[in-house]
Design an enzyme around this catalytic site. Sequence first.
Site, PDB file in Angstrom:
ATOM      1  N   HIS A 252      50.243  75.978 -48.980  1.00 56.08           N
ATOM      2  CA  HIS A 252      50.647  75.299 -47.744  1.00 56.08           C
ATOM      3  C   HIS A 252      50.417  73.785 -47.785  1.00 56.08           C
ATOM      4  O   HIS A 252      50.887  73.072 -46.901  1.00 56.08           O
ATOM      5  CB  HIS A 252      49.888  75.867 -46.536  1.00 56.08           C
ATOM      6  CG  HIS A 252      50.155  77.313 -46.282  1.00 56.08           C
ATOM      7  ND1 HIS A 252      51.437  77.821 -46.142  1.00 56.08           N
ATOM      8  CD2 HIS A 252      49.323  78.378 -46.146  1.00 56.08           C
ATOM      9  CE1 HIS A 252      51.371  79.131 -45.930  1.00 56.08           C
ATOM     10  NE2 HIS A 252      50.106  79.492 -45.938  1.00 56.08           N
TER      11      HIS A 252
ATOM     12  N   ASP B 223      52.596  85.911 -51.467  1.00 56.73           N
ATOM     13  CA  ASP B 223      51.651  85.842 -50.352  1.00 56.73           C
ATOM     14  C   ASP B 223      52.440  86.174 -49.073  1.00 56.73           C
ATOM     15  O   ASP B 223      53.641  85.909 -48.989  1.00 56.73           O
ATOM     16  CB  ASP B 223      51.097  84.413 -50.276  1.00 56.73           C
ATOM     17  CG  ASP B 223      50.001  84.254 -49.235  1.00 56.73           C
ATOM     18  OD1 ASP B 223      48.824  84.255 -49.633  1.00 56.73           O
ATOM     19  OD2 ASP B 223      50.326  84.132 -48.034  1.00 56.73           O
TER      20      ASP B 223
ATOM     21  N   HIS C  90      52.429  84.784 -46.303  1.00 56.13           N
ATOM     22  CA  HIS C  90      52.910  83.574 -45.647  1.00 56.13           C
ATOM     23  C   HIS C  90      53.888  82.822 -46.550  1.00 56.13           C
ATOM     24  O   HIS C  90      53.717  82.810 -47.765  1.00 56.13           O
ATOM     25  CB  HIS C  90      51.738  82.646 -45.303  1.00 56.13           C
ATOM     26  CG  HIS C  90      50.720  83.268 -44.405  1.00 56.13           C
ATOM     27  ND1 HIS C  90      49.667  84.009 -44.893  1.00 56.13           N
ATOM     28  CD2 HIS C  90      50.623  83.284 -43.063  1.00 56.13           C
ATOM     29  CE1 HIS C  90      48.935  84.448 -43.863  1.00 56.13           C
ATOM     30  NE2 HIS C  90      49.503  84.026 -42.739  1.00 56.13           N
TER      31      HIS C  90
ATOM     32  N   ASP D 153      47.144  89.070 -48.880  1.00 56.81           N
ATOM     33  CA  ASP D 153      47.224  89.265 -47.429  1.00 56.81           C
ATOM     34  C   ASP D 153      48.428  90.119 -47.016  1.00 56.81           C
ATOM     35  O   ASP D 153      48.711  90.265 -45.832  1.00 56.81           O
ATOM     36  CB  ASP D 153      47.215  87.920 -46.678  1.00 56.81           C
ATOM     37  CG  ASP D 153      48.201  86.913 -47.215  1.00 56.81           C
ATOM     38  OD1 ASP D 153      49.004  87.281 -48.090  1.00 56.81           O
ATOM     39  OD2 ASP D 153      48.188  85.763 -46.754  1.00 56.81           O
TER      40      ASP D 153
HETATM   41 ZN   LIG Z   1      48.852  83.902 -46.850  1.00 53.54          ZN
END
Ligand SMILES: [Zn+2]
Length: 325
Positions: free
Chosen positions: A131, A171, A173, A256
Site C-alpha cells: 500500500h 493479498d 487488499h 488475510d
Molecule cells: Zn491485506
Amino acid sequence: MMKLIYTRRYNIGFLGLERLHPFDSRKYGRAWRAIGSVGRLLRDRALVGVPRPVSVAELSVTHDPSYLARLGDPRELAWVLELPFLRRLPAWAVWRAVLRPMRWAVAGSLVAAREALTHGLALNLSGGYHHARPNGGEGFCVFNDIAHLVHGLRTAGRLAPDDRVVYVDLDAHQGNGVCHHFRSDPRVFLYDAFNPHIYPAHDQEARRRIDCAVPLPDHCTGGEYMRLLNLTLPGFLDSVCRSGRVGLAVYNAGTDVFAGDTLGGLNLTAADVLARDLYVIEQLRGRVVPTVMLLSGGYSRESYRLVANTAVELLRRYPTGRGAG
Ligand SMILES: [Zn+2]
C-alpha cells in the site's frame, strides 16, 4: 532450490504495539519457529541473513524525500499505521521501535530477490508492503519493498533494462501502492485478485493500472477462489511470457484471505491457503520464472501458521542440499 530470508530484527516487539493493532507484529519470528519445529534442518540450510537495514538515502530513490522527512513526525506515522497513541511518543522511539524493523524487512526483500535470481525461488519472511506510495504511506505500509527490490535489481544490472517483471498480488487488499509506483513503467505487469469491497476501494486510479484485475466475491470460499485463479492466472502469465523475457516474478502472498482474518472478508481455509500458494509457485516455476515470495498482510492469530505451512512444503519440494549455495 529455495532460499529463506529471515532475521529476528524483523519483529516489532516494543511499546506494546503487538497488543494494540490487528497486525501481529511478531508473526515473523513465530513463523520462523513454527517452520523450525517441523523442518529445522531444511530451514537452517535454506537460511540467508540480512546484513543491514535499508538506509534512508536508499529509500529516497523510490520515495519522495519530503515524505521520508515527514516520517520524523510521529503524527505522520500514527496515521500510516492507524495507531493514534504513536502521536504522543518521541520521534526517536518510533524510529527505533517501528521503522527500523521495517527497514530490515525492505532490505530483506531485495536480498530475497537476488537469491531468487540465483536459485530460482526465495521467500522473505516479511515484507509485501503493497500500500505504500512514492509520496506517502497508508494501510500499515510505510516503505514499498516491492518497488525497492525491482529498482535495486535494475540498477545493479541483475535485471536487464527491458526485462519484464510479473507481480502477482493475492493479498485480500488491492495492492494500490504498487500500482502507483509502476504507474508509468510498462515493463512491470500487475495481476491482482482482491476483495473489491474493502480498503482501498476508493483508489480507482490504482485499479486502472492493474493489467489483470480479479475482483473476488465477498466471503469467497476456497473453491471459488481457485476457480477464478485457474481461469485467469495461467492466461495472464502466458501472455506476458510469450511477448518478452520475464526476469522476475514477485508473489505477494497475503494470508488475510483466511476465513479467520478480521480485515480480509474472504473465506479460505488453511488448506486452501496452502493450495493457493503451491499453485502460484508451480505456475511460475513451470514457466521458469525466478520467483520471490513476500508475506504481506495477515491479521489473524493463525497467520504465522499459514505462512509456516507454505514455507515447510516449499522447503520439502525445493530443498537446499548440504554444501549447496
Ligand atoms: Zn491485506
